[in-house]
Scaffold this motif. Structure first.
Motif, PDB file in Angstrom:
ATOM      1  N   ILE A  98       0.823  -1.211   0.000  1.00 55.70           N
ATOM      2  CA  ILE A  98       0.000   0.000   0.000  1.00 55.70           C
ATOM      3  C   ILE A  98       0.856   1.260   0.000  1.00 55.70           C
ATOM      4  O   ILE A  98       0.624   2.193  -0.785  1.00 55.70           O
ATOM      5  CB  ILE A  98      -0.958  -0.005   1.212  1.00 55.70           C
ATOM      6  N   GLU A  99       1.859   1.293   0.873  1.00 59.55           N
ATOM      7  CA  GLU A  99       2.674   2.510   0.996  1.00 59.55           C
ATOM      8  C   GLU A  99       3.401   2.861  -0.298  1.00 59.55           C
ATOM      9  O   GLU A  99       3.302   4.009  -0.774  1.00 59.55           O
ATOM     10  CB  GLU A  99       3.658   2.372   2.157  1.00 59.55           C
ATOM     11  N   PRO A 100       4.128   1.908  -0.927  1.00 58.20           N
ATOM     12  CA  PRO A 100       4.761   2.295  -2.199  1.00 58.20           C
ATOM     13  C   PRO A 100       3.755   2.640  -3.289  1.00 58.20           C
ATOM     14  O   PRO A 100       4.009   3.553  -4.094  1.00 58.20           O
ATOM     15  CB  PRO A 100       5.593   1.054  -2.575  1.00 58.20           C
ATOM     16  N   LEU A 101       2.617   1.969  -3.331  1.00 55.98           N
ATOM     17  CA  LEU A 101       1.614   2.293  -4.347  1.00 55.98           C
ATOM     18  C   LEU A 101       1.103   3.718  -4.180  1.00 55.98           C
ATOM     19  O   LEU A 101       0.947   4.460  -5.158  1.00 55.98           O
ATOM     20  CB  LEU A 101       0.455   1.303  -4.285  1.00 55.98           C
ATOM     21  N   ARG A 102       0.851   4.115  -2.945  1.00 54.82           N
ATOM     22  CA  ARG A 102       0.362   5.467  -2.709  1.00 54.82           C
ATOM     23  C   ARG A 102       1.420   6.513  -2.997  1.00 54.82           C
ATOM     24  O   ARG A 102       1.111   7.658  -3.346  1.00 54.82           O
ATOM     25  CB  ARG A 102      -0.121   5.591  -1.261  1.00 54.82           C
ATOM     26  N   ALA A 103       2.696   6.115  -2.870  1.00 53.46           N
ATOM     27  CA  ALA A 103       3.797   7.038  -3.151  1.00 53.46           C
ATOM     28  C   ALA A 103       4.189   7.030  -4.623  1.00 53.46           C
ATOM     29  O   ALA A 103       5.113   7.746  -5.019  1.00 53.46           O
ATOM     30  CB  ALA A 103       4.999   6.676  -2.284  1.00 53.46           C
ATOM     31  N   GLY A 104       3.510   6.213  -5.427  1.00 56.31           N
ATOM     32  CA  GLY A 104       3.838   6.127  -6.843  1.00 56.31           C
ATOM     33  C   GLY A 104       5.122   5.383  -7.131  1.00 56.31           C
ATOM     34  O   GLY A 104       5.761   5.605  -8.166  1.00 56.31           O
ATOM     35  N   LEU A 105       5.495   4.481  -6.221  1.00 56.17           N
ATOM     36  CA  LEU A 105       6.739   3.726  -6.367  1.00 56.17           C
ATOM     37  C   LEU A 105       6.449   2.278  -6.761  1.00 56.17           C
ATOM     38  O   LEU A 105       5.345   1.775  -6.541  1.00 56.17           O
ATOM     39  CB  LEU A 105       7.511   3.741  -5.040  1.00 56.17           C
ATOM     40  N   PRO A 106       7.430   1.584  -7.322  1.00 56.61           N
ATOM     41  CA  PRO A 106       7.236   0.160  -7.612  1.00 56.61           C
ATOM     42  C   PRO A 106       7.097  -0.637  -6.323  1.00 56.61           C
ATOM     43  O   PRO A 106       7.640  -0.260  -5.280  1.00 56.61           O
ATOM     44  CB  PRO A 106       8.525  -0.241  -8.354  1.00 56.61           C
ATOM     45  N   VAL A 107       6.399  -1.742  -6.394  1.00 54.68           N
ATOM     46  CA  VAL A 107       6.330  -2.637  -5.234  1.00 54.68           C
ATOM     47  C   VAL A 107       7.529  -3.581  -5.305  1.00 54.68           C
ATOM     48  O   VAL A 107       7.980  -3.960  -6.389  1.00 54.68           O
ATOM     49  CB  VAL A 107       5.005  -3.434  -5.206  1.00 54.68           C
ATOM     50  N   PRO A 108       8.090  -3.955  -4.162  1.00 57.45           N
ATOM     51  CA  PRO A 108       9.290  -4.797  -4.169  1.00 57.45           C
ATOM     52  C   PRO A 108       8.956  -6.274  -4.337  1.00 57.45           C
ATOM     53  O   PRO A 108       7.976  -6.775  -3.767  1.00 57.45           O
ATOM     54  CB  PRO A 108       9.905  -4.538  -2.792  1.00 57.45           C
ATOM     55  N   ASN A 109       9.787  -6.955  -5.080  1.00 55.33           N
ATOM     56  CA  ASN A 109       9.700  -8.412  -5.220  1.00 55.33           C
ATOM     57  C   ASN A 109      10.952  -9.006  -4.608  1.00 55.33           C
ATOM     58  O   ASN A 109      12.042  -8.890  -5.157  1.00 55.33           O
ATOM     59  CB  ASN A 109       9.576  -8.804  -6.693  1.00 55.33           C
ATOM     60  N   ALA A 145       4.024  -1.207 -11.134  1.00 56.06           N
ATOM     61  CA  ALA A 145       5.423  -1.511 -11.434  1.00 56.06           C
ATOM     62  C   ALA A 145       5.999  -2.362 -10.314  1.00 56.06           C
ATOM     63  O   ALA A 145       5.617  -2.230  -9.152  1.00 56.06           O
ATOM     64  CB  ALA A 145       6.221  -0.222 -11.585  1.00 56.06           C
ATOM     65  N   VAL A 146       6.903  -3.243 -10.689  1.00 59.04           N
ATOM     66  CA  VAL A 146       7.542  -4.142  -9.731  1.00 59.04           C
ATOM     67  C   VAL A 146       9.048  -4.001  -9.862  1.00 59.04           C
ATOM     68  O   VAL A 146       9.582  -3.986 -10.980  1.00 59.04           O
ATOM     69  CB  VAL A 146       7.140  -5.608  -9.980  1.00 59.04           C
ATOM     70  N   THR A 147       9.734  -3.877  -8.748  1.00 62.81           N
ATOM     71  CA  THR A 147      11.194  -3.866  -8.774  1.00 62.81           C
ATOM     72  C   THR A 147      11.712  -5.132  -8.109  1.00 62.81           C
ATOM     73  O   THR A 147      11.280  -5.497  -7.008  1.00 62.81           O
ATOM     74  CB  THR A 147      11.753  -2.613  -8.060  1.00 62.81           C
ATOM     75  N   ASP A 148      12.592  -5.841  -8.790  1.00 59.70           N
ATOM     76  CA  ASP A 148      13.172  -7.077  -8.266  1.00 59.70           C
ATOM     77  C   ASP A 148      14.342  -6.749  -7.337  1.00 59.70           C
ATOM     78  O   ASP A 148      15.267  -6.029  -7.723  1.00 59.70           O
ATOM     79  CB  ASP A 148      13.662  -7.968  -9.406  1.00 59.70           C
ATOM     80  N   ILE A 149      14.267  -7.281  -6.126  1.00 60.97           N
ATOM     81  CA  ILE A 149      15.358  -7.120  -5.161  1.00 60.97           C
ATOM     82  C   ILE A 149      16.170  -8.414  -5.169  1.00 60.97           C
ATOM     83  O   ILE A 149      15.638  -9.484  -4.873  1.00 60.97           O
ATOM     84  CB  ILE A 149      14.823  -6.855  -3.745  1.00 60.97           C
ATOM     85  N   ALA A 150      17.444  -8.321  -5.550  1.00 58.64           N
ATOM     86  CA  ALA A 150      18.292  -9.509  -5.616  1.00 58.64           C
ATOM     87  C   ALA A 150      18.405 -10.150  -4.238  1.00 58.64           C
ATOM     88  O   ALA A 150      18.312  -9.480  -3.206  1.00 58.64           O
ATOM     89  CB  ALA A 150      19.676  -9.144  -6.142  1.00 58.64           C
ATOM     90  N   GLU A 151      18.617 -11.468  -4.223  1.00 64.69           N
ATOM     91  CA  GLU A 151      18.676 -12.187  -2.959  1.00 64.69           C
ATOM     92  C   GLU A 151      19.739 -11.612  -2.024  1.00 64.69           C
ATOM     93  O   GLU A 151      19.505 -11.465  -0.820  1.00 64.69           O
ATOM     94  CB  GLU A 151      18.931 -13.669  -3.214  1.00 64.69           C
ATOM     95  N   ASP A 152      20.904 -11.274  -2.576  1.00 59.45           N
ATOM     96  CA  ASP A 152      21.974 -10.739  -1.745  1.00 59.45           C
ATOM     97  C   ASP A 152      21.650  -9.349  -1.201  1.00 59.45           C
ATOM     98  O   ASP A 152      22.217  -8.934  -0.179  1.00 59.45           O
ATOM     99  CB  ASP A 152      23.282 -10.685  -2.528  1.00 59.45           C
TER     100      ASP A 152
END
Length: 284
Positions: free
Chosen positions: A144-155, A214-221
């Motif tokens: 919810i927070e990133p969506l309201r801020a117009g940011l990608p959601v983290p994966n 939008a979705v941003t991929d967060i690398a495992e490391d």
């Protein structure tokens, strides 16, 4: 009278509402009764997991108890203490909320947290049922927070797929197990009907909201630092990282028919959960 511990949590709250709607007498526990809100008619009592002396009074006069001990690194003995309090009080039946893959070494630290509680339930001499739900669909409320801020959601789980489960389905299975002895000795693994990646969940939510996500991929490391930067505790970050790795590497690609077997209907899928909670993502 049915006792619900952890009654303000995701499953506990849904379970209280479901039982009340069915006309069942409910006693709900919370650490802070003065600031808790429950449906009319619910008896509210104080239980503090750091104060085992609060367990026995809560169990008095109870037929069945839902055990949601919320174990973590320092609390793996809470469920066992709740089970003992239930046994001494003459409670007939207990239902233990665990997690999917409890005891699986590939899940690491969080996989071990519920094992003592499961063992205590099985050896209690009471009627018992263990519920091992998958990741909750409601976890995406963190978007919810990133969506309201117009940011990608983290994966944080890459291309790992899992069948996320609707908390309402978990609550309904718990209610069934609490109300009769028909589920004694069963361990149910509760999943949704469809394997999805986080990106596929975001696409399903985008369709419900009628807007792209939008979705941003967060690398495992990079995932641990991402969570630390969000202010999460080191213990949570360690456990969450291992859980994310479990999913990321395909170990949670499991769909069961346990919900359908208990409830006589298919489990709700993520799109249905998202549609029913649309306003949570759109209200400001």
């Amino acid at each position: 009278m049915i006792l619900i511990t952890g009654a303000t949590g995701t499953i506990g709250n849904a379970l209280v509402s479901h039982l009340v709607a069915e006309g069942v007498a409910v006693r709900a526990t919370t650490r802070d009764p003065a600031n808790a809100t429950f449906p009319a008619g619910v008896e509210v009592v104080r239980v503090d997991y750091r104060d085992p002396a609060t367990f026995a009074p809560a169990m008095a006069g109870i037929e069945a108890a839902f055990l949601n001990g919320l174990p973590g690194p320092d609390d793996t003995d809470v469920d066992a203490a709740l089970v003992e309090a239930a046994r001494v009080a003459g409670v007939r039946r207990v239902v233990k909320l665990s997690i999917i893959a409890a005891g699986d070494p590939r899940l690491g630290v969080p996989g071990r947290w519920h094992v003592p509680g499961e063992d205590a339930v099985r050896s209690s001499g009471l009627e018992w049922t263990i519920l091992r739900p998958n990741t909750f669909a409601s976890n995406t409320l963190s978007w919810i927070e990133p969506l309201r801020a117009g940011l990608p959601v983290p994966n944080l789980t890459g291309d790992g797929r899992q069948a996320v489960v609707d908390p309402r389905d978990v609550a309904e299975v718990a209610a069934a197990a609490l109300r009769t002895g028909d589920h004694h000795g069963r361990t149910y693994t509760l999943t949704g009907p469809t394997l999805q990646t986080a990106r596929e969940q975001a696409a399903a939510l985008a369709e419900v909201l009628g807007r792209p996500i939008a979705v941003t991929d967060i690398a495992e490391d990079d995932a641990p630092e991402f969570m630390r930067s969000a202010g999460l505790s080191p213990a949570f970050v360690e456990a969450a990282s291992q859980g994310q790795s479990f999913i990321r590497h395909g170990h949670n690609e499991l769909v069961t028919d346990d919900i359908a077997a208990v409830l006589g209907r298919p489990p709700r899928d993520y799109a249905e959960w998202a549609a029913d909670h649309r306003t949570a993502f759109t209200e400001h």
